[in-house]
Design an enzyme around this catalytic site. Sequence first.
Site, PDB file in Angstrom:
ATOM      1  N   SER A 113      27.262  23.241 -21.826  1.00  0.00           N
ATOM      2  CA  SER A 113      27.046  22.502 -20.446  1.00  0.00           C
ATOM      3  C   SER A 113      27.093  23.231 -19.280  1.00  0.00           C
ATOM      4  CB  SER A 113      28.104  21.598 -20.247  1.00  0.00           C
ATOM      5  OG  SER A 113      27.825  20.636 -19.446  1.00  0.00           O
ATOM      6  N   HIS A 114      27.846  23.145 -18.307  1.00  0.00           N
ATOM      7  CA  HIS A 114      27.913  23.891 -16.894  1.00  0.00           C
ATOM      8  C   HIS A 114      28.315  25.168 -17.056  1.00  0.00           C
ATOM      9  CE1 HIS A 114      31.880  22.277 -17.434  1.00  0.00           C
ATOM     10  NE2 HIS A 114      32.146  23.044 -16.586  1.00  0.00           N
ATOM     11  N   ASP A 301      22.880  19.992 -14.568  1.00  0.00           N
ATOM     12  CA  ASP A 301      23.498  21.131 -15.112  1.00  0.00           C
ATOM     13  C   ASP A 301      23.008  21.698 -16.457  1.00  0.00           C
ATOM     14  OD1 ASP A 301      24.241  19.136 -16.884  1.00  0.00           O
ATOM     15  OD2 ASP A 301      26.404  19.772 -17.624  1.00  0.00           O
ATOM     16  N   ASP A 303      23.210  21.315 -19.526  1.00  0.00           N
ATOM     17  CA  ASP A 303      22.671  20.397 -20.687  1.00  0.00           C
ATOM     18  C   ASP A 303      22.339  19.171 -20.226  1.00  0.00           C
ATOM     19  OD1 ASP A 303      25.333  19.579 -20.031  1.00  0.00           O
ATOM     20  OD2 ASP A 303      25.548  18.775 -21.866  1.00  0.00           O
ATOM     21  N   ASP A 305      23.494  16.671 -18.299  1.00  0.00           N
ATOM     22  CA  ASP A 305      24.247  15.393 -18.178  1.00  0.00           C
ATOM     23  C   ASP A 305      24.991  14.999 -16.822  1.00  0.00           C
ATOM     24  OD1 ASP A 305      26.075  17.290 -18.589  1.00  0.00           O
ATOM     25  OD2 ASP A 305      27.136  16.317 -20.529  1.00  0.00           O
ATOM     26  N   ARG A 306      24.822  16.162 -15.945  1.00  0.00           N
ATOM     27  CA  ARG A 306      25.504  16.140 -14.706  1.00  0.00           C
ATOM     28  C   ARG A 306      24.486  15.878 -13.567  1.00  0.00           C
ATOM     29  NH1 ARG A 306      30.570  19.920 -13.910  1.00  0.00           N
ATOM     30  NH2 ARG A 306      31.587  19.588 -16.074  1.00  0.00           N
ATOM     31  N   LYS A 400      26.969  10.994 -20.145  1.00  0.00           N
ATOM     32  CA  LYS A 400      26.549  10.930 -18.917  1.00  0.00           C
ATOM     33  C   LYS A 400      25.054  11.395 -18.834  1.00  0.00           C
ATOM     34  CE  LYS A 400      29.101  15.183 -17.637  1.00  0.00           C
ATOM     35  NZ  LYS A 400      30.079  15.496 -18.784  1.00  0.00           N
TER      36      LYS A 400
END
Length: 593
Positions: A113-114, A301, A303, A305-306, A400
């Site tokens: 992710s992030h 981000d 992946d 989702d943010r 998200k």
Amino acid sequence: MQIKTVTTTPFDDQNPGTSGLRKKVALFARPHYAENFIQAVFNAVGPMQGKLLVLGGDGRYYNREIIQLVLKMAVAQNVGKILLGQSGILSTPATSHIIRKYQAYGGFILSASHNCGGVDGDFGIKYNMDNGGPAPEKVTQAIFTESKKLTAYHIAVMDDVNIDRQGRSQCGETIIEVIDSVRDYADMMEDLFDFAVLRRFCAQGFAAGVKNGAAAKANGAGKGEAAGGFRFCFDAMNAVTGPYAHEIFEHRLGLPKGTVIRGTPLPDFGKIHPDPNRIYAADLCRAVMAPDGPDFGAASDGDGDRNLIIGKGMFVAPSDSLAILAANATLVKAYKTGLRGIARSMPTGMAADRVAARLGLPLFETPTGWKFFGNLLDSGAVTFCGEESFGTGSSHVREKDGIWAVLMWLNIMAATGKTVKQLVEEHWALYGRNYYTRYDYEGVESNAADKIMADLRAGLAAYEGQEMDGWEIVKADDFAYHDPVDKSVSRHQGIRFLLAKAGDNAKGEKGQKSGREAVKGDKDANYAARFVFRLSGTGTQGATLRLYLEYYEADYDRQNRDVQEVLAPLARLADKISGLQARLQRNRPSMIV
Ligand code: VG1
Ligand code: CO
């Protein structure tokens, strides 16, 4: 097809955290490490014979290697079919959607992710269930248990699959189908939003459907070929949303080429930190704030989702974003009949509680991490969910969703003719403002961080009822979540202190009035202030201690103060109570979000 069984010894550190297993690439690359974890997943959630699996990742370093590994191990499990994103690319929300759309048994998302990528960065593996959402705690615990007792894993002896060309191939009993990474997701967005309305708004900007004269001024500075059009900059941060953003914003919505920046996923994310906040997306924020810069900026981000949302003269705090999207949801095609309810993670600011109260909707407070929203979404208890960490989403998927959040904002601007700044300030005027920030102490010594949390926990009862620094500590507890759907209990999810102004008899249910509207029925949201301590579950080095700070301001004339200044006294009180900085030998947080 030859299947090889490889004898292995277990690792003891494969406990998935807030969002999957995350480690440094070098740790993942140790012999058998990734294989063991993948096998533990199969053992915990299988048997997989004949089932449909979805597979993709955010394109970070090591993605392509682990894609091949999952394919070969899935073939060894006699998985029926695998839908694989082309070149190994699928965003987290797109994976969730594909699992749901094709009724898959589950899916692997290869992402940290992030967190930073590259050979010295992080890698991660997440497993999602047939509802499209992250494996719930009881499944991640089962995976961990399996990982600790593994003695062997199974892998097909086969050539690498060509993952860059769309199409089907057969390996053993398994069909491998390489699919377009973007199309299904982009089609879903066209179902949720009225793209004709959005296209018109993108072409004409605020001049389009202006219902309110003030809105037209916001676009006055437009120049060049896009003059009169909506000026938007989306920063994909060299991560997975690039291809999605190009297709949706530039191709399907007709925004000019160049609207999407850093739009090609790179294995090391161009050596930047793919976390969309004001620090890591500083250039974007500066550009939007410049008088001749775009009207609107957004970022996502690693992946996808943010989301970060920024309008001219207004950065939108994620907790506010959830509240504002919920308050305006009926302007959007997919939500025009209203929401079922709203959920937010406990440390997330309480602005959404006030919206829920006013709309007569249930509000759920869950532990941090999207996996806790799954049951609420599946049972139809809520439609919108959000977290303070730049995460918002709805029942359209079980993750998200960064691009969804951007389209929500675009749609609300298009429908009202109002700028981000106007929407936010009007929201505060009506509901009051929840000043909010987060302090992160990163890379601290794990034992010291654990000890701080343990001492806080042990002392909680003694704090209740005490007066300190002009505050009364009305409630101090260790947050435990009782899932209303499956009745599971998750303890130790953060230590919170709820405060009232000392001497103010109105507290708790009888607390402060909210903006111009009275809040009906909400409880915790009525406290004047709050702080929360929590340990991160996504870091890969030492511990990260997070301190979340919130102060509610009903007075319209006091809603434009500096966030950090407003919250500094609360931070001092939190430090006094925990002894945090002295005990961690830090004189300031590593990061203020
Ligand atoms: C962080 C955030 C949390 C989020 C999680 C995964 O977890 O605080 O809200 O759900 O990251 O986000 P933690 O345990 O470090 O606080 V993502 O976009 O990294 O999958
Ligand atoms: Co993410």
